[in-house]
Design an enzyme around this catalytic site. Structure first.
Site, PDB file in Angstrom:
ATOM      1  N   CYS A   2       0.823  -1.210   0.000  1.00 11.97           N
ATOM      2  CA  CYS A   2       0.000   0.000   0.000  1.00 11.97           C
ATOM      3  C   CYS A   2       0.863   1.268   0.000  1.00 11.97           C
ATOM      4  O   CYS A   2       1.971   1.273   0.519  1.00 11.97           O
ATOM      5  CB  CYS A   2      -0.927   0.106   1.203  1.00 11.97           C
ATOM      6  SG  CYS A   2      -1.948  -1.348   1.439  1.00 11.97           S
ATOM      7  N   LYS A 577       5.067  -3.972  -6.550  1.00 15.03           N
ATOM      8  CA  LYS A 577       6.489  -3.722  -6.796  1.00 15.03           C
ATOM      9  C   LYS A 577       7.297  -3.757  -5.502  1.00 15.03           C
ATOM     10  O   LYS A 577       8.378  -4.312  -5.451  1.00 15.03           O
ATOM     11  CB  LYS A 577       6.626  -2.355  -7.475  1.00 15.03           C
ATOM     12  CG  LYS A 577       8.047  -1.967  -7.836  1.00 15.03           C
ATOM     13  CD  LYS A 577       8.535  -2.749  -9.019  1.00 15.03           C
ATOM     14  CE  LYS A 577       9.986  -2.527  -9.317  1.00 15.03           C
ATOM     15  NZ  LYS A 577      10.576  -3.725  -9.971  1.00 15.03           N
TER      16      LYS A 577
HETATM   17  O1  M6R Z   1      12.835  -4.202  -3.778  1.00 19.29           O
HETATM   18  P1  M6R Z   1      13.479  -5.521  -3.552  1.00 19.29           P
HETATM   19  O2  M6R Z   1      14.626  -5.779  -4.455  1.00 19.29           O
HETATM   20  O3  M6R Z   1      13.849  -5.753  -2.104  1.00 19.29           O
HETATM   21  O4  M6R Z   1      12.364  -6.580  -3.903  1.00 19.29           O
HETATM   22  C1  M6R Z   1      12.565  -7.945  -3.731  1.00 19.29           C
HETATM   23  C2  M6R Z   1      11.496  -8.740  -4.411  1.00 19.29           C
HETATM   24  O5  M6R Z   1      10.252  -8.434  -3.898  1.00 19.29           O
HETATM   25  C3  M6R Z   1      11.480  -8.495  -5.928  1.00 19.29           C
HETATM   26  O6  M6R Z   1      12.725  -8.747  -6.489  1.00 19.29           O
HETATM   27  C4  M6R Z   1      10.441  -9.397  -6.601  1.00 19.29           C
HETATM   28  O7  M6R Z   1      10.804 -10.729  -6.464  1.00 19.29           O
HETATM   29  C5  M6R Z   1      10.279  -8.991  -8.067  1.00 19.29           C
HETATM   30  N1  M6R Z   1       8.885  -8.822  -8.366  1.00 19.29           N
HETATM   31  C6  M6R Z   1      10.819 -10.017  -9.023  1.00 19.29           C
HETATM   32  O8  M6R Z   1      10.696  -9.605 -10.336  1.00 19.29           O
END
Ligand code: M6R
Length: 582
Positions: A2, A577
């Site tokens: 959110c 995201k």
């Molecule tokens: O922002 P972050 O790199 O910490 O996020 C980690 C994961 O949530 C992120 O890489 C997620 O797996 C993506 N949607 C993969 O494409």
């Protein structure tokens, strides 16, 4: 997850809030809600399932408003319904709340409130907040102070971790606990939201609230007044100059995922003197035998795995821990360097355990987001500088993280990276052009396949994990990635006629694994710098930066598959995201 947003302003146009709300959709896009209030008029509330449409944005932008709060939701408590969308309000419609986080004891509070006759409109935990504010509010005529005193009483009832904004008449109160809230000010305006970059783009000076801090701000005909409190004692925050970031929302590609794949041509912007000095520091620490822990989630975890393998080549051992499992290790990690990889810098699975771990360890954050929570936790930081990543499927941040490992590797070897980087840049466009034709054929052949497997050995193992994550995330095809040697320990049972398997790298063992698959009817898609006749489809990648070129193939495969299936790769179902819940 959110996103929350609020604005208090003499400028009557709510457009900044509405555009900001669209921007915050990376934090969730199940539903949206926004409240607009012009002094002396009634509130206008718009909320609905799905994202804020361009039509509604346009309609709402014609209203005049001095006080706005907004929310974009990733559903946790309560399904995706209009009733569950924020803001939530008290029965007398005087208190309106948007929240990011979870109130753990909301069921007990809800039952007490119901016993007192309060009627609830939603299934959310958030809705207890406006009812509690309404229950404890004592009107003495000093709105700001009355709201502050009420919040003190409300906090006593709550358990959990949450940040929220409550609006009452011409006044807002913001409270920060774990989930970020940044506050920006400029002439006659206060703008706050979950994203400090957005705040900076909309302000002259900004301040990021710390856990437990409260802001109370109100607007009158002549004045905007704002006061900050910590433990309910007023303090003067140290505002910093806002740094405007380039707004790279311009996109001439059909999707952000495609744009961001092409953005990967630029890895050079990571090479800054600050980043190089952090890499030298890390190299020296490792040479001096410092203990190293690598931790991250999702795609960033795969990048951490790449670093783990790079370091093994130099005889350096690192422990690699999934962010969501890190809490199990908080009592046993000390005196270590903890390298935290996170595109967003806001991943909750990292933030919670690192709050404990940062007292007895050195935190080294590799992130794309300056001023994020994990950037602010860090003793040392490497900024990926790859521009905002909009697509939920992470692409350019991954390559940038892998490139950081290469920089560390070259530093450990005492080698110059420049020639290899120039080769990569020169080769980039031609390479993409070449592999697209092959990938179109692969997609046409396999778009209805129920499963797809990815294998790699040694340093290509993490890329097999990443290829499978990308494919399942955007195409919804079940995919699994694993170390090639693991096949014979179980997964080979799933290989039957026509099952696609992507094979990465070219060592003898992986070729043997490929042959084992072929023998059982699997169809092989080879991605490597060395061709082999065993492959049914083959994408040749250059030897220099073979892993990053190979990554691009895997990303394009996922993208093309999503396109072939008519899916929007930028906003896959059920995902957001930035993953700001545990
Ligand atoms: O922002 P972050 O790199 O910490 O996020 C980690 C994961 O949530 C992120 O890489 C997620 O797996 C993506 N949607 C993969 O494409």
């Amino acid at each position: 997850m959110c996103g929350i947003i609020a604005r208090i302003s003499k400028d009557l146009s709510p457009i900044k809030t509405l555009k900001g709300l669209k921007f915050l959709e990376y934090r969730g896009y199940d539903s949206y809600g926004v409240l607009l209030h012009k002094l002396g008029s009634d509130e206008v509330v718009s909320k609905n399932i799905s994202e804020l449409s361009e039509f509604e944005l346009d309609r709402l932008s014609k209203f005049e408003s001095n006080v706005e709060i907004g929310h974009t939701r990733w559903a946790t408590h309560g399904g995706v319904t209009k009733e569950n969308a924020h803001p939530h309000w008290s029965c007398d419609k005087k208190f309106y709340v948007v929240m990011n986080g979870i109130i753990e004891n909301y069921l007990d509070i809800k039952s007490d409130l119901k016993n007192c006759g309060v009627e609830f409109n939603s299934e959310t935990d958030t809705e207890v907040l406006p009812h509690l504010f309404s229950k404890y509010f004592k009107d003495t005529g000093n709105v700001e102070n009355d709201l502050l005193l009420t919040s003190k009483r409300v906090f006593e009832d709550l358990k959990g971790e949450f940040s929220f904004v409550v609006k009452y008449e011409n006044c807002i109160l913001a409270y920060k606990n774990i989930n970020p809230i940044a506050i920006g000010v400029c002439d006659d305006e206060l703008f706050l939201c979950s994203d400090s970059g957005l705040v900076q783009n909309n302000s002259d000076k900004f301040y990021v609230l710390n856990d437990g801090e409260v802001l109370v701000s109100s607007i009158s005909e002549n004045n905007i007044s704002s006061h900050f409190y910590c433990d309910f004692k007023e303090f003067s925050p140290e505002f910093k100059e806002s740094v405007k970031s380039e707004c790279d929302d311009e996109n001439s590609f059909p999707t952000y995922m495609e744009k961001e794949i092409y953005d990967q041509k630029n890895l050079r912007s990571i090479i800054t003197s600050e980043n190089l000095s952090s890499i030298k520091y890390l190299k020296n620490a490792l040479r001096n035998g410092r203990k190293l822990v690598l931790t991250a989630a999702g795609t960033s975890y795969h990048a951490a795995y790449v670093m783990h393998y790079e370091l093994l080549k130099h005889g350096i051992m690192s422990s690699i821990i999934l962010a969501s499992e890190l809490q199990n290790y908080t009592k046993v990690i000390s005196d270590s360097i903890i390298v935290v990889l996170s595109q967003s810098g806001e991943t909750a699975d990292l933030i919670y355990p690192l709050r404990e771990l940062r007292d007895s360890n050195e935190i080294f954050t590799i992130t794309n987001t300056a001023n994020s929570t994990l950037a602010r936790f860090a003793n040392r930081i490497i900024l990926l500088n790859c521009g905002r990543e909009v697509s939920v499927a992470s692409t350019k941040a991954f390559s940038a993280q892998v490139f950081v490992s290469h920089l560390l590797n070259y530093e450990l070897c005492g080698k110059e990276i420049n020639d290899d980087l120039t080769f990569y840049e020169n080769e980039f466009d031609r390479f993409i052009g070449n592999c697209l034709n092959i990938l179109d054929d692969v997609c046409e052949k396999f778009y209805s396949a129920p499963d797809c497997f990815f294998i790699g050995r040694n340093e290509f193992h993490p890329f097999a994990l990443e290829g499978s994550l990308k494919l399942k995330e955007v195409s919804y095809i079940h995919a699994e990635g694993f170390a090639g040697g693991e096949l014979k320990h179980g997964t080979l049972a799933l290989i039957t006629d026509g099952v696609p398997v992507v094979v990465l790298g070219n060592c003898d063992e992986i070729v043997s694994n490929a042959i084992e698959i072929k023998t059982r009817g699997g169809v092989l898609i080879g991605v490597s710098s060395v061709e082999n006749e065993v492959y049914d489809y083959f994408v040749k990648v250059p030897e220099v930066f073979e892993d990053i070129f190979g990554t691009i193939v895997l990303q394009l495969l996922a993208l093309k598959m999503a396109e072939r299936l008519g899916l929007n790769p930028d906003k896959p179902r059920n995902l957001a995201k930035s993953v700001t819940v545990k």
